[in-house]
Design a protein around this motif. Structure first.
Motif: not given
Lengths: 73, 206
Positions: A3-4, B108-109, B115-118, B123-126
């Motif tokens: 997502g964006s 978020l750090w 890497r966070i997307q994996k 939390l995708d989009g953060t």
């Protein structure tokens, strides 16, 4: 699909901090121990000041790699 | 039940308590004090069934929190196990902030972009703050996340970090600890970080 991305949160701090003396008091460290720790830091800051006068003065090591803390013991 | 009191300058630090992370931990503590904020960690909280309640109470009392997930990985020692404490505390925080958005802001750090997307695709989009695994990266991103008037320049914050980091072993010895996350060592680290702020301010006034 990703997502964006949301804009990163940013905090604009306006709350007044407690005076430094109050914050130190809250740490609950006895005076004698405070003295010992601050004496250690006197030496550290003297070194930092000396380094800044040297040829590396003003150099920016923002991207220096993290190193293990267990150096020069 | 009344809501807990909030310290408006308090930052809950959700970080890994391991040796390799110590320079970044030092940078967080020094940098947070340079921003005139106050760091809090859970290492002083004793174990047992009440530990989680106390962690939640600490999160609730802090206006901000930083969740550094850069070392959410599988431990090398047997049995190989992923580390869940940090994601658990992040989950508690997100729930609290969703319930009371004006009382808490979380950050978020990570060390690596994407890497966070994996590791945590929910939390995708953060968008995350990326410190690149360096103390300088931590300090630079702290300045991006927390904006306060009269914050010293990054170069002076790096001076403060270098001064403290150079003496970490003596500070640990004085604290009678080999672990920077112990209550006694953390207390000492907070004192020298506060002192660093005082010295830098004194320089400005010259």
């Amino acid at each position: 699909m990703m997502g964006s991305a949301m804009p990163r949160p940013v905090a604009y701090i306006t709350a007044r901090p407690a005076p430094i003396e109050v914050q130190i008091k809250h740490l609950g460290i006895p005076k004698a121990r405070q003295k010992r720790l601050l004496a250690i830091m006197d030496q550290a800051w003297a070194r930092v000041a000396k380094e800044k006068e040297g040829p590396l003065a003003g150099s920016d090591e923002v991207n220096e790699k993290s190193t293990n803390a267990s150096a020069a013991d | 039940m009344p809501l807990p009191l909030i310290n408006p300058n308090a930052v809950f630090l959700n970080i890994p308590y391991d040796d390799e992370f110590q320079p970044l931990f030092t940078a967080y503590v020094v940098g947070i004090y340079q921003l005139r904020l106050i760091p809090f960690i859970t290492s002083g909280i004793p174990g047992g069934e009440r530990r989680l309640d106390r962690i939640l109470a600490l999160i609730q009392s802090c206006r901000y929190s930083i969740h550094d997930l850069s070392r959410v990985e599988i431990s090398p020692s047997s049995p190989a196990t992923p580390r869940f404490n940090m994601p658990l505390e992040l989950g508690l925080t997100i729930t609290w902030a969703k319930m009371h958005p004006k009382r808490h802001t979380w950050f978020l750090w990570e060390s690596l972009p994407r890497r966070i997307q994996k590791s945590l695709s929910d939390l995708d989009g953060t968008d995350v703050y990326i410190h690149s695994g360096t103390p300088g990266g931590v300090l630079a991103e702290l300045r991006n996340a927390f904006v306060r008037e009269d914050t010293p320049p990054l170069s002076r914050m790096m001076d403060a970090y270098r001064a403290v980091e150079a003496e970490i072993n003596r500070i640990l010895r004085e604290a009678g600890s080999r672990n920077l996350y112990s209550a006694s060592a953390f207390q000492a680290l907070c004192l020298v970080a506060l002192d660093a702020w005082r010295r830098i301010q004194a320089d400005f006034k010259k």
